[in-house]
Write a protein that holds these residues in place. Structure first.
Motif, PDB file in Angstrom:
ATOM      1  N   MET A   1     -31.400  68.844  71.197  1.00  9.24           N
ATOM      2  CA  MET A   1     -31.333  68.465  69.807  1.00  9.24           C
ATOM      3  C   MET A   1     -29.939  68.782  69.308  1.00  9.24           C
ATOM      4  O   MET A   1     -29.441  69.888  69.445  1.00  9.24           O
ATOM      5  N   GLY A   2     -29.297  67.816  68.706  1.00  8.92           N
ATOM      6  CA  GLY A   2     -27.940  68.002  68.214  1.00  8.92           C
ATOM      7  C   GLY A   2     -27.896  68.725  66.884  1.00  8.92           C
ATOM      8  O   GLY A   2     -28.917  69.020  66.272  1.00  8.92           O
ATOM      9  N   ARG A   3     -26.696  69.002  66.454  1.00 10.43           N
ATOM     10  CA  ARG A   3     -26.510  69.680  65.165  1.00 10.43           C
ATOM     11  C   ARG A   3     -26.801  68.719  64.026  1.00 10.43           C
ATOM     12  O   ARG A   3     -26.517  67.534  64.112  1.00 10.43           O
ATOM     13  N   ARG A   4     -27.350  69.249  62.968  1.00 10.03           N
ATOM     14  CA  ARG A   4     -27.643  68.436  61.792  1.00 10.03           C
ATOM     15  C   ARG A   4     -26.407  68.327  60.919  1.00 10.03           C
ATOM     16  O   ARG A   4     -25.634  69.271  60.795  1.00 10.03           O
ATOM     17  N   THR A   5     -26.270  67.183  60.280  1.00  2.93           N
ATOM     18  CA  THR A   5     -25.161  66.999  59.347  1.00  2.93           C
ATOM     19  C   THR A   5     -25.491  67.693  58.027  1.00  2.93           C
ATOM     20  O   THR A   5     -26.646  68.056  57.768  1.00  2.93           O
ATOM     21  N   GLN A   6     -24.495  67.832  57.186  1.00  8.09           N
ATOM     22  CA  GLN A   6     -24.712  68.460  55.887  1.00  8.09           C
ATOM     23  C   GLN A   6     -25.688  67.625  55.052  1.00  8.09           C
ATOM     24  O   GLN A   6     -26.529  68.171  54.348  1.00  8.09           O
ATOM     25  N   ALA A   7     -25.599  66.313  55.153  1.00 13.87           N
ATOM     26  CA  ALA A   7     -26.511  65.435  54.409  1.00 13.87           C
ATOM     27  C   ALA A   7     -27.955  65.639  54.864  1.00 13.87           C
ATOM     28  O   ALA A   7     -28.875  65.654  54.038  1.00 13.87           O
ATOM     29  N   GLU A   8     -28.172  65.803  56.155  1.00 10.31           N
ATOM     30  CA  GLU A   8     -29.520  66.048  56.668  1.00 10.31           C
ATOM     31  C   GLU A   8     -30.049  67.403  56.194  1.00 10.31           C
ATOM     32  O   GLU A   8     -31.217  67.519  55.825  1.00 10.31           O
ATOM     33  N   ARG A   9     -29.200  68.409  56.197  1.00  2.57           N
ATOM     34  CA  ARG A   9     -29.620  69.738  55.714  1.00  2.57           C
ATOM     35  C   ARG A   9     -29.929  69.693  54.225  1.00  2.57           C
ATOM     36  O   ARG A   9     -30.912  70.285  53.766  1.00  2.57           O
ATOM     37  N   ASP A  10     -29.104  68.983  53.461  1.00  6.86           N
ATOM     38  CA  ASP A  10     -29.354  68.844  52.027  1.00  6.86           C
ATOM     39  C   ASP A  10     -30.671  68.106  51.766  1.00  6.86           C
ATOM     40  O   ASP A  10     -31.446  68.487  50.892  1.00  6.86           O
ATOM     41  N   ALA A  11     -30.912  67.033  52.517  1.00  2.00           N
ATOM     42  CA  ALA A  11     -32.153  66.275  52.354  1.00  2.00           C
ATOM     43  C   ALA A  11     -33.362  67.141  52.674  1.00  2.00           C
ATOM     44  O   ALA A  11     -34.384  67.086  51.981  1.00  2.00           O
ATOM     45  N   MET A  12     -33.244  67.968  53.695  1.00  2.00           N
ATOM     46  CA  MET A  12     -34.347  68.849  54.066  1.00  2.00           C
ATOM     47  C   MET A  12     -34.594  69.894  52.973  1.00  2.00           C
ATOM     48  O   MET A  12     -35.738  70.191  52.626  1.00  2.00           O
ATOM     49  N   THR A  13     -33.523  70.420  52.404  1.00  2.00           N
ATOM     50  CA  THR A  13     -33.651  71.406  51.327  1.00  2.00           C
ATOM     51  C   THR A  13     -34.336  70.800  50.113  1.00  2.00           C
ATOM     52  O   THR A  13     -35.235  71.412  49.516  1.00  2.00           O
ATOM     53  N   VAL A  14     -33.941  69.596  49.754  1.00  2.00           N
ATOM     54  CA  VAL A  14     -34.554  68.913  48.613  1.00  2.00           C
ATOM     55  C   VAL A  14     -36.032  68.641  48.894  1.00  2.00           C
ATOM     56  O   VAL A  14     -36.895  68.839  48.033  1.00  2.00           O
ATOM     57  N   GLU A  15     -36.336  68.215  50.090  1.00  2.00           N
ATOM     58  CA  GLU A  15     -37.724  67.909  50.444  1.00  2.00           C
ATOM     59  C   GLU A  15     -38.596  69.166  50.420  1.00  2.00           C
ATOM     60  O   GLU A  15     -39.732  69.133  49.945  1.00  2.00           O
ATOM     61  N   ILE A  16     -38.082  70.275  50.901  1.00  2.00           N
ATOM     62  CA  ILE A  16     -38.832  71.531  50.858  1.00  2.00           C
ATOM     63  C   ILE A  16     -39.050  71.964  49.414  1.00  2.00           C
ATOM     64  O   ILE A  16     -40.149  72.381  49.031  1.00  2.00           O
ATOM     65  N   GLY A  17     -38.009  71.849  48.598  1.00  2.00           N
ATOM     66  CA  GLY A  17     -38.145  72.179  47.179  1.00  2.00           C
ATOM     67  C   GLY A  17     -39.181  71.312  46.498  1.00  2.00           C
ATOM     68  O   GLY A  17     -40.027  71.802  45.734  1.00  2.00           O
ATOM     69  N   PHE A  18     -39.142  70.012  46.765  1.00  2.00           N
ATOM     70  CA  PHE A  18     -40.132  69.097  46.198  1.00  2.00           C
ATOM     71  C   PHE A  18     -41.532  69.466  46.647  1.00  2.00           C
ATOM     72  O   PHE A  18     -42.478  69.464  45.845  1.00  2.00           O
ATOM     73  N   ALA A  19     -41.692  69.776  47.929  1.00  2.00           N
ATOM     74  CA  ALA A  19     -43.012  70.129  48.451  1.00  2.00           C
ATOM     75  C   ALA A  19     -43.556  71.371  47.759  1.00  2.00           C
ATOM     76  O   ALA A  19     -44.725  71.407  47.355  1.00  2.00           O
ATOM     77  N   LEU A  20     -42.719  72.388  47.591  1.00  2.00           N
ATOM     78  CA  LEU A  20     -43.179  73.629  46.969  1.00  2.00           C
ATOM     79  C   LEU A  20     -43.474  73.464  45.483  1.00  2.00           C
ATOM     80  O   LEU A  20     -44.488  73.978  44.987  1.00  2.00           O
ATOM     81  N   VAL A  21     -42.620  72.751  44.769  1.00  2.00           N
ATOM     82  CA  VAL A  21     -42.842  72.564  43.327  1.00  2.00           C
ATOM     83  C   VAL A  21     -44.085  71.703  43.085  1.00  2.00           C
ATOM     84  O   VAL A  21     -44.932  72.050  42.253  1.00  2.00           O
ATOM     85  N   SER A  22     -44.207  70.601  43.798  1.00  2.00           N
ATOM     86  CA  SER A  22     -45.377  69.747  43.587  1.00  2.00           C
ATOM     87  C   SER A  22     -46.661  70.452  44.019  1.00  2.00           C
ATOM     88  O   SER A  22     -47.711  70.274  43.387  1.00  2.00           O
ATOM     89  N   ALA A  23     -46.586  71.279  45.061  1.00  2.95           N
ATOM     90  CA  ALA A  23     -47.761  72.046  45.491  1.00  2.95           C
ATOM     91  C   ALA A  23     -48.133  73.102  44.459  1.00  2.95           C
ATOM     92  O   ALA A  23     -49.321  73.332  44.196  1.00  2.95           O
ATOM     93  N   ALA A  24     -47.148  73.742  43.841  1.00  5.26           N
ATOM     94  CA  ALA A  24     -47.429  74.738  42.805  1.00  5.26           C
ATOM     95  C   ALA A  24     -48.070  74.096  41.582  1.00  5.26           C
ATOM     96  O   ALA A  24     -49.021  74.645  41.000  1.00  5.26           O
ATOM     97  N   VAL A  25     -47.583  72.926  41.192  1.00  6.72           N
ATOM     98  CA  VAL A  25     -48.176  72.216  40.051  1.00  6.72           C
ATOM     99  C   VAL A  25     -49.619  71.829  40.378  1.00  6.72           C
ATOM    100  O   VAL A  25     -50.530  72.019  39.560  1.00  6.72           O
ATOM    101  N   LEU A  26     -49.839  71.295  41.564  1.00  5.85           N
ATOM    102  CA  LEU A  26     -51.191  70.916  41.972  1.00  5.85           C
ATOM    103  C   LEU A  26     -52.113  72.126  42.004  1.00  5.85           C
ATOM    104  O   LEU A  26     -53.260  72.059  41.539  1.00  5.85           O
ATOM    105  N   ALA A  27     -51.638  73.247  42.541  1.00  7.08           N
ATOM    106  CA  ALA A  27     -52.455  74.449  42.600  1.00  7.08           C
ATOM    107  C   ALA A  27     -52.794  74.952  41.199  1.00  7.08           C
ATOM    108  O   ALA A  27     -53.937  75.349  40.928  1.00  7.08           O
ATOM    109  N   GLY A  28     -51.831  74.923  40.297  1.00  2.00           N
ATOM    110  CA  GLY A  28     -52.087  75.346  38.924  1.00  2.00           C
ATOM    111  C   GLY A  28     -53.106  74.459  38.226  1.00  2.00           C
ATOM    112  O   GLY A  28     -54.013  74.947  37.539  1.00  2.00           O
ATOM    113  N   LEU A  29     -52.971  73.155  38.408  1.00  2.00           N
ATOM    114  CA  LEU A  29     -53.925  72.223  37.812  1.00  2.00           C
ATOM    115  C   LEU A  29     -55.319  72.384  38.412  1.00  2.00           C
ATOM    116  O   LEU A  29     -56.328  72.306  37.702  1.00  2.00           O
TER     117      LEU A  29
END
Length: 103
Positions: free
Chosen positions: A1-29
Protein backbone atom coordinates in the motif's frame (compact mmCIF):
# COMPACT_ATOMS: atom_id res chain seq x y z
CA UNK A 1 0.00 0.00 0.00
CA UNK A 2 1.48 3.32 -1.03
CA UNK A 3 1.57 6.56 0.88
CA UNK A 4 -1.58 8.63 0.97
CA UNK A 5 -1.63 12.12 -0.45
CA UNK A 6 -2.57 15.11 1.67
CA UNK A 7 -5.92 15.31 -0.17
CA UNK A 8 -6.69 11.69 0.71
CA UNK A 9 -5.80 12.27 4.37
CA UNK A 10 -7.94 15.41 4.44
CA UNK A 11 -10.87 13.56 2.85
CA UNK A 12 -10.55 10.79 5.42
CA UNK A 13 -10.48 13.31 8.28
CA UNK A 14 -13.61 15.03 6.99
CA UNK A 15 -15.38 11.70 6.54
CA UNK A 16 -14.52 10.59 10.09
CA UNK A 17 -15.73 13.92 11.44
CA UNK A 18 -18.97 13.62 9.48
CA UNK A 19 -19.48 10.06 10.71
CA UNK A 20 -19.00 11.03 14.35
CA UNK A 21 -21.13 14.18 14.24
CA UNK A 22 -24.00 12.55 12.36
CA UNK A 23 -23.83 9.52 14.68
CA UNK A 24 -23.95 11.78 17.76
CA UNK A 25 -26.99 13.63 16.40
CA UNK A 26 -28.72 10.33 15.62
CA UNK A 27 -27.90 8.95 19.07
CA UNK A 28 -29.24 12.09 20.75
CA UNK A 29 -32.46 11.98 18.74
CA UNK A 30 -32.86 8.27 19.46
CA UNK A 31 -32.38 8.82 23.19
CA UNK A 32 -34.87 11.71 23.21
CA UNK A 33 -37.44 9.81 21.15
CA UNK A 34 -37.38 6.86 23.54
CA UNK A 35 -37.03 8.60 26.89
CA UNK A 36 -38.98 11.86 26.52
CA UNK A 37 -42.48 10.45 26.01
CA UNK A 38 -42.11 7.89 28.78
CA UNK A 39 -40.47 10.22 31.30
CA UNK A 40 -42.43 13.41 30.59
CA UNK A 41 -45.90 12.10 29.84
CA UNK A 42 -46.16 9.08 32.11
CA UNK A 43 -45.93 8.92 35.86
CA UNK A 44 -43.43 6.10 36.24
CA UNK A 45 -41.98 4.57 39.35
CA UNK A 46 -38.27 4.59 40.06
CA UNK A 47 -37.70 1.09 38.63
CA UNK A 48 -39.62 1.79 35.43
CA UNK A 49 -37.85 5.13 34.98
CA UNK A 50 -34.47 3.39 35.37
CA UNK A 51 -35.50 0.70 32.87
CA UNK A 52 -36.64 3.27 30.29
CA UNK A 53 -33.39 5.23 30.65
CA UNK A 54 -31.39 2.01 30.31
CA UNK A 55 -33.21 1.08 27.12
CA UNK A 56 -32.80 4.61 25.76
CA UNK A 57 -29.07 4.71 26.48
CA UNK A 58 -28.49 1.25 25.03
CA UNK A 59 -30.48 2.01 21.88
CA UNK A 60 -28.71 5.34 21.43
CA UNK A 61 -25.30 3.64 21.76
CA UNK A 62 -26.25 1.01 19.18
CA UNK A 63 -27.51 3.74 16.82
CA UNK A 64 -24.23 5.67 17.27
CA UNK A 65 -22.07 2.65 16.43
CA UNK A 66 -24.30 1.56 13.54
CA UNK A 67 -24.26 5.04 11.95
CA UNK A 68 -20.50 5.41 12.35
CA UNK A 69 -19.82 2.00 10.80
CA UNK A 70 -22.31 2.64 7.98
CA UNK A 71 -20.74 5.97 7.00
CA UNK A 72 -17.14 4.79 7.24
CA UNK A 73 -17.81 1.49 5.46
CA UNK A 74 -19.03 3.41 2.40
CA UNK A 75 -15.94 5.64 2.33
CA UNK A 76 -13.68 4.74 -0.60
CA UNK A 77 -10.42 3.03 0.25
CA UNK A 78 -7.02 4.27 -0.85
CA UNK A 79 -7.10 1.60 -3.55
CA UNK A 80 -8.16 3.55 -6.63
CA UNK A 81 -11.64 2.74 -7.84
CA UNK A 82 -12.67 0.46 -4.96
CA UNK A 83 -14.52 0.97 -1.71
CA UNK A 84 -13.56 -0.65 1.59
CA UNK A 85 -15.92 -3.57 0.98
CA UNK A 86 -14.17 -4.34 -2.33
CA UNK A 87 -17.00 -3.23 -4.60
CA UNK A 88 -16.16 -0.87 -7.47
CA UNK A 89 -16.58 2.82 -6.81
CA UNK A 90 -19.09 4.28 -9.29
CA UNK A 91 -17.54 6.68 -11.78
CA UNK A 92 -14.09 6.15 -10.23
CA UNK A 93 -14.64 8.82 -7.58
CA UNK A 94 -12.43 7.16 -4.99
CA UNK A 95 -10.01 10.10 -5.03
CA UNK A 96 -10.92 13.73 -4.69
CA UNK A 97 -10.76 15.48 -8.05
CA UNK A 98 -10.56 12.21 -9.96
CA UNK A 99 -12.45 12.03 -13.24
CA UNK A 100 -10.86 8.85 -14.54
CA UNK A 101 -13.30 5.92 -14.32
CA UNK A 102 -10.69 3.18 -14.78
CA UNK A 103 -9.72 1.28 -11.58
Amino acid sequence: MGRRTQAERDAMTVEIGFALVSAAVLAGLTFAAISAPALLLLDLGRTARTAVLGVAVTTAAVAFVARTVHVLWRFPSSQRGHRLDGTPDPAGLSRPGSTDSSP
